[in-house]
Design a protein around this motif. Structure first.
Motif: not given
Length: 503
Positions: A132-157
């Motif tokens: 994955l490549q993630i681009e931010y509009k500007e430097p972000y203090f929670k740039a890593l923290e937001i990817w701690l959220i659990g993933l959802l299954p694309y094939h099911l939803l």
């Protein structure tokens, strides 16, 4: 002969299978990582889902489903996924699942409180099956923290028309160390170990959440050794445990990452006058409340961020009770013996300390002529009929804080939308600007200065009456081995726990 061998093997596995017995006091609303707003849902979801990243036991961000991650620039983050990570139904996790999770969070038809965390994301692009490549509009203090959220299954939803009412929320398929076996409202919840978990099958085969609606019942079950891990109230640890209890359980006590507060509905005219809010704040004796409720196992709360964090402003001193001043302010606001201030304070069942705190508030406010009516509702009814639709005068609730404090979800005026957490309808333009400035500040010293200003502004405006910070008192069955307590708690290495079978 083959049947006999299989029967012996089955019997052997059954005899040596282990179960971790836990308790839960309310029913989960949605077992979906992006919709698990209440504590019960979060508690169960943590076993079922993984994020790209996670916290280690020291509070550092490390890889989870991700294999590695790195910044190419201040605004470009690359995340590579591990290969061979499987959903509970056997389908492999790919970068497409991560992109789908992000797009679902941003979907305006999905009411999730975490959507504001992703407003600084400019784009998310799948580079290949696992990258994955993630681009931010500007430097972000929670740039890593937001990817701690659990993933959802694309094939099911991917074809799900309405995630808010999806059957998936009660029958989730995740990647986590445990799979959901059974779930019923106001009943037990059973999770089975995921034999194909990418970090190895958990050593404990089953997690059994027993539904006990209050702390008294769960305490009785602890004393009967029917629970392996639970929490104790201060009165229980201080007055109600004996030597036998200490023989069976290890006690682990740390300050909780949470505070309890009384929130005002600022759309209600009664509370739009700052004099009223200040009067109520001055009428309360917070230290008395802590002494009565916690027996030394808690402390007074001064504001929205916890002591010891970069956001805490030590110049803000605890508010001391001042009955005379409180009465003066109420009189200036138009309230006296002939026209007393009256309001309803709503909270939830299943939490004796919260209910007792409401009664203490009622008693203390009576001293300045304020009449408080207490209303107590079952947790789901409380959320669905009072909190989310904003149908209240005041609330008594608690807020759990992440390791990285973020003012946006509660305090920014844009977070007033349904599904988000600014349910007091608090609005302050200067504060909004400070929160937005902090979001793009990655220098920790500068961020600390900004957040201390936010702390001061909120404590001056009093959209909440901050009350107390409890200690977290956890008890663990001594038959469970490999417990490693940290300031984050004990569950960080649960898949390595072993339970000695005494039978």
């Amino acid at each position: 002969m083959k049947k006999i061998i299989l029967l012996i093997l089955f019997s052997f596995n059954f005899l040596f299978a282990s179960t971790l017995n836990l308790s839960i006091s309310s029913s989960p609303s949605r077992l979906n990582p992006i919709l698990s707003n209440d504590s019960a849902s979060s508690q169960i979801s943590q076993w079922l889902f993984n994020g790209l990243l996670k916290y280690d036991k020291h509070g550092n961000i490390v890889s989870d489903i991700a294999k590695k991650f790195y910044f190419q620039t201040d605004t470009k983050l690359i995340i590579e996924l591990k290969q061979g990570v499987l959903w509970h139904d056997g389908v492999e996790v790919t970068a497409k699942d991560a992109l789908f999770t992000y797009e679902t969070i941003k979907n305006p038809k999905v009411y999730t409180s975490i959507a504001s965390n992703y407003k600084k994301v400019k784009s998310v692009e799948v580079l290949d099956k696992y990258k994955l490549q993630i681009e931010y509009k500007e430097p972000y203090f929670k740039a890593l923290e937001i990817w701690l959220i659990g993933l959802l299954p694309y094939h099911l939803l991917k074809d799900e028309k309405d995630l808010m009412t999806s059957k998936f929320n009660k029958n989730p398929i995740g990647t986590g160390p445990y799979k959901l076996n059974s779930l019923k409202n106001s009943s037990d919840i059973v999770l089975n170990a995921n034999e194909k978990y990418f970090e190895g099958k958990p050593k404990i085969d089953k997690i059994h959440y027993k539904f006990y609606p209050d702390t008294t019942t769960s305490f009785l079950m602890l004393k009967q050794q029917k629970l392996d891990v639970s929490s104790l109230t201060p009165i229980q640890i201080d007055r109600q445990v004996n030597k036998e209890f200490y023989k069976n359980y290890q006690i682990i006590e740390e300050p909780a990452f949470s505070y309890t507060y009384m929130a005002f509905n600022l759309k209600n005219k009664k509370f739009q006058d700052i004099k009223v809010r200040k009067a109520l704040s001055l009428a309360i004796n917070r230290q008395e409340m802590v002494d009565i409720l916690f027996f030394g196992h808690g402390k007074v709360c001064n504001g929205p961020f916890l002591p010891g964090t970069f956001a805490y402003d030590e110049s803000i001193k605890p508010i001391k009770q001042d009955i005379k001043k409180a009465k003066e302010l109420l009189k200036e606001a138009g309230y006296d013996k002939n026209n007393p201030l009256e309001f309803e304070l709503t909270t939830n069942t299943g939490n004796d300390i919260r209910i007792n705190a409401a009664q203490i508030l009622q008693h203390q406010l009576k001293k300045v002529g304020v009449k408080v009516k207490i209303r107590v509702l079952e947790w789901q009814a409380f959320l669905n009929t009072v909190v989310h639709p904003r149908k209240f005068e005041t609330l008594l609730l608690a807020w759990s804080l992440p390791l990285m404090p973020d003012a946006y979800p509660i305090w920014h005026s844009n977070s007033q939308e349904i599904g988000r957490f600014n349910f007091t309808s608090y609005k302050n333009k200067e504060l909004d600007e400070l929160i937005e400035k902090g979001a793009k500040t990655i220098n920790k010293k500068e961020l600390s200065k900004i957040y201390k200003k936010i702390f001061r502004q909120i404590t001056n405006d009093l959209p909440y009456l901050f009350l107390f910070i409890p200690n977290s008192i956890t008890v663990v069955n001594k038959d469970i081995k490999n417990i490693e307590p940290t300031f984050l708690g004990i569950m960080h290495n649960q898949i390595h726990w072993e339970k000695i079978n005494k039978e």
